[in-house]
Design an enzyme around this catalytic site. Structure first.
Site, PDB file in Angstrom:
ATOM      1  CG  ASP A  29      37.337  52.446  41.457  1.00 19.36           C
ATOM      2  OD1 ASP A  29      38.331  52.909  40.891  1.00 19.36           O
ATOM      3  OD2 ASP A  29      37.397  51.523  42.296  1.00 19.36           O
ATOM      4  CG  ASP A  30      32.760  54.006  38.046  1.00 19.53           C
ATOM      5  OD1 ASP A  30      33.860  53.672  37.566  1.00 19.53           O
ATOM      6  OD2 ASP A  30      31.781  53.263  38.027  1.00 19.53           O
ATOM      7  CB  SER A  31      30.850  59.561  40.034  1.00 19.32           C
ATOM      8  OG  SER A  31      30.393  59.215  38.756  1.00 19.32           O
ATOM      9  CD1 TRP A  32      37.397  58.301  41.890  1.00 21.84           C
ATOM     10  CD2 TRP A  32      37.927  59.492  43.689  1.00 21.84           C
ATOM     11  NE1 TRP A  32      38.672  58.758  41.720  1.00 21.84           N
ATOM     12  CE2 TRP A  32      39.028  59.496  42.813  1.00 21.84           C
ATOM     13  CE3 TRP A  32      38.028  60.185  44.896  1.00 21.84           C
ATOM     14  CZ2 TRP A  32      40.205  60.178  43.086  1.00 21.84           C
ATOM     15  CZ3 TRP A  32      39.208  60.863  45.171  1.00 21.84           C
ATOM     16  CH2 TRP A  32      40.287  60.854  44.267  1.00 21.84           C
TER      17      TRP A  32
END
Length: 731
Positions: free
Chosen positions: A312-315
């Site tokens: 998630d986030d900076s994937w």
């Protein structure tokens, strides 16, 4: 009771609470979270330690010293109608100016484009200039009343997750600036930082990468009424830079323009079928992320630590279902989950450890600004609501671990939540143990979901359920995640290349023109003929919404001959329609299930298409009922059509019943309860059935259990709201 397989968020200053809950919830790991630290007492308490890092943020000194390495994106200015000469366009008007700053370097401005959007043409470069002191682009010769926009590069000067937490949860920290590891200078800095970090954290057993380098796209607006201008969890817009574009051109032999990303202001949202340019750029970015990410993982391993990645986030660029993902060398993957399909997304990734982070997150305010761990919040209710969806999927495919994140001290005022998590953790461990003892009983049905993305977007759309609820397919995926059948994901190349041999059911769902229904892929006669031939041989083609829809042919639904139904987009309003009557298939539609009929559907084969559900819609004075659920025999196979699909537990059972009916298995099946609100999973190796009540009311359910020798036993159980019951049968 079993213990372990649980990751607990710890918090310095709350040591007694942390250790108390570690024992109560059976934790074997303590982790830090954004905004928390672990004290020596917790680090030395005998638990494994997860340490959270975000590779690209927390380096403000470097970012300020190397502004060229700050992450960027293409933005499009808000459209401005020409009413003066010259025309002035303020680039950041409408954007959150704490998130972006204009990159006005020479190499950046060369990539900018000005468009007359009324004529959809690019304006000559000698007809505009940028005024750095005002932040305006000035256009000369603009045509009166035509709309103009500017595509330009902007630095992202406030990392979006830090921005969200600061605005929503009142974090009072320096704005974190994301750095881009594309340059050799940035890479050398990050490799040294990773090595130093590992040396300085000897107590860390697992480095929990908060994904890697590039955030999902989240563009904030300055107007509180439109604070969220654009969000796409699978978009690559935040990976762009002059260096990235230059490297891309060298590798692929052609250049990308700003408009290739902006796409008339629509961008390339994941819900659209991808262009070849988009696929090339994604592959280019994925190759870079894997190559550099592997170097960081190798450093972690050299220090004897494990490396897990948070999906998630900076994937973006990580692509857990991409062909390169195993090259990272990650020891495991962690996925935050609200829904069943997200559990299946995590569970199927090729890695050793699969962990899901439960919700609600331990923050005062939840998603959408609703109170959670504060006055007016009800975290126990939220936890159980999410758990019912997650549990459905876990009954079909287990993961290795569960956990929480956030500020642990917030739970002190919610003892019912604390007790609820204890029950959830214990139930999870028992479910996992049964999976380890032997596979769960499934029916011999292999359903394949056909989309433009195929395997690359397995069990996914472009965000969590609440962000993609408007698409039929996310509801279908959620229903499938808890059904006792095999599920896979195919793209149109799989269809062209004879990838349907072991598939019983193909599901195509979504609006016309989307990546989910397929858009222009349906123009290919090879796709249509391959699926038609497969159905003739005995396959079941299930269309939902506007399946196989594309304009320019006799049928709007290209698979209309198979489905026995089509949609009139306005061209056939003068044609008569087949009359039909609604047939009843006993047991097909459970109590509480519903379908929303859509206008314009008409039968193409009035002699053989069975209409099993309909609702009356009054359109243009035309009062006949619209078919909402149809079955059409086609050769040895069938075409099944549902006008729409919205997830509910009753609707999930309805979809399952439709698949049973269409594949010839019949509705009276063992291992299926007589109550759509209660799931059953049977584990033959342990002779144990799990009954799970998904509802907030007491429910009674009966189910027929059949062992491998054909012996049967019917069990009937009454379950409390949300209860999981483990029943030993057929000893």
């Amino acid at each position: 009771m079993l213990k372990g397989d649980f990751t607990l968020p710890g918090e310095a200053g709350c040591e007694e609470l942390t250790l108390k809950l570690a024992r109560k919830w059976g934790a074997d790991v303590i982790r830090d979270s954004d905004g928390t630290k672990l004290s020596p007492e917790l680090l030395n308490a005998g638990y494994d330690i997860y340490s959270t890092i975000c590779v690209i943020r927390g380096h403000n000194a470097y970012a300020k010293a190397h502004p060229e390495d700050v992450q960027e994106t293409f933005l499009m200015s808000d459209p401005v109608a020409a009413d003066t000469e010259p025309l002035c366009i303020h680039l950041l008007s409408g954007y959150h100016e704490e998130q972006f700053s204009v990159n006005d370097s020479e190499e950046s401005v060369k990539l900018w484009q000005v468009f007359d959007r009324t004529e959809n043409r690019e304006v000559a470069r000698n007809s505009w200039v940028f005024e750095a002191e005002t932040g305006n682009v000035v256009v000369t010769g603009a045509l009166p009343c035509h709309e103009y926009t500017v595509n330009f590069l902007a630095f992202r000067i406030w990392e979006e997750i830090n921005m969200y937490n600061s605005i929503t949860n009142g974090w009072k920290t320096e704005h974190l600036i994301p750095i881009d590891p594309r340059s050799e200078t940035a890479q050398a800095y990050l490799l040294d930082w990773m090595d130093r970090w590992c040396r300085e954290h000897p107590d860390t057993d697992v480095v929990r990468f908060t994904s890697l380098f590039y955030n999902f796209v989240w563009i904030w607006g300055s107007d509180p009424k439109r604070q969220n201008r654009y969000t796409d969890w699978a978009s690559y817009d935040f990976t762009v830079s002059p260096k990235a574009l230059s490297d891309f051109e060298k590798k692929y032999g052609y250049a990308l323009t700003a408009e290739d990303f902006i796409h008339e202001g629509k961008r390339h949202v994941t819900h659209m079928p991808p262009s070849q340019k988009q696929r090339d750029y994604m592959d280019f970015t994925n190759e870079f992320v894997v190559n550099f990410g592997k170097q960081l993982v190798d450093i972690v391993h050299r220090y004897g630590k494990r490396a897990l990645v948070f999906y998630d986030d900076s994937w973006v660029g990580t692509e857990p279902y991409g062909k390169r993902f195993p090259e990272f060398g990650f020891d495991g993957i962690i996925k935050c989950v609200f829904s069943g399909y997200e559990v299946r997304l995590c569970a199927n990734v090729k890695t050793k450890i699969h962990e899901i982070r439960l919700h609600p997150y331990l923050f005062p305010t939840g998603l959408g600004g609703a109170p959670t761990f504060m006055e007016g919040g009800n975290p126990r209710r939220d936890a159980l609501s999410y758990w019912t969806h997650i549990r459905r999927a876990l009954l079909r495919q287990s993961v290795d671990r569960i956990g929480l994140g956030g500020y642990l001290h917030l739970v002190e005022n919610f003892p019912d939540f604390v007790d609820c998590i204890e029950t959830i953790a214990d139930d999870f461990r028992r479910i996992k143990t049964l999976h380890e003892e032997g596979p769960v009983q499934t029916l011999p049905i292999h359903a394949a979901v056909l989309t433009s993305w195929g395997r690359l977007r397995s069990w996914s759309l472009s965000g969590h359920f609440h962000e993609t609820y408007m698409h039929d397919l996310i509801h279908v995926n959620e229903a499938l995640s808890g059904l006792p059948i095999q599920v896979s994901f195919l793209d149109f190349d799989d269809v062209r290349n004879d990838g349907l041999d072991d598939v019983d059911v193909v599901i195509n769902a979504g609006r016309a023109g989307t990546a989910w229904s397929g858009g222009d892929a349906w123009r290919d006669p090879k796709v249509v003929s391959a699926l038609t031939a497969w159905t003739l041989r005995g396959g079941v083609f299930v269309g939902i919404g506007e399946p196989s829809a594309v304009e320019g042919f006799e049928h709007y639904f290209r698979m209309a001959p198979v489905l026995g139904i089509d949609e009139d987009t306005g061209e056939r309003v003068c044609e008569g329609r087949y009359a039909f009557s609604v047939e009843e298939e006993k047991g097909l539609i459970p109590a509480g299930a519903f379908l929303a009929a859509k206008s314009g559907r008409y039968l193409t084969d009035g002699a053989h298409t069975r209409v099993l559900a309909a609702e009356t819609l009054k359109i243009a004075g035309y009062d006949d009922p619209e078919p909402a659920l149809t079955v059409h025999p086609f050769g040895e196979g069938k075409g099944v059509y549902l006008s729409s699909f919205a997830f509910s537990f009753a609707n999930a059972r309805m979809l399952f019943n439709v698949l049973l009916l269409a594949t010839g298995h019949g509705l009276d099946r063992p291992f299926v309860t007589d109550n759509a609100g209660v799931e059953c999973a049977y584990f033959p190796a342990s002779a144990t059935a799990i009954l799970a009540n998904n509802l907030d009311t007491e429910e009674t359910a009966s189910v027929r259990i059949q062992d491998r020798d054909g012996r049967e036993k019917r069990i009937t159980e009454t379950l409390a709201p949300y209860e999981t019951k483990f029943v030993k049968v057929l000893d």
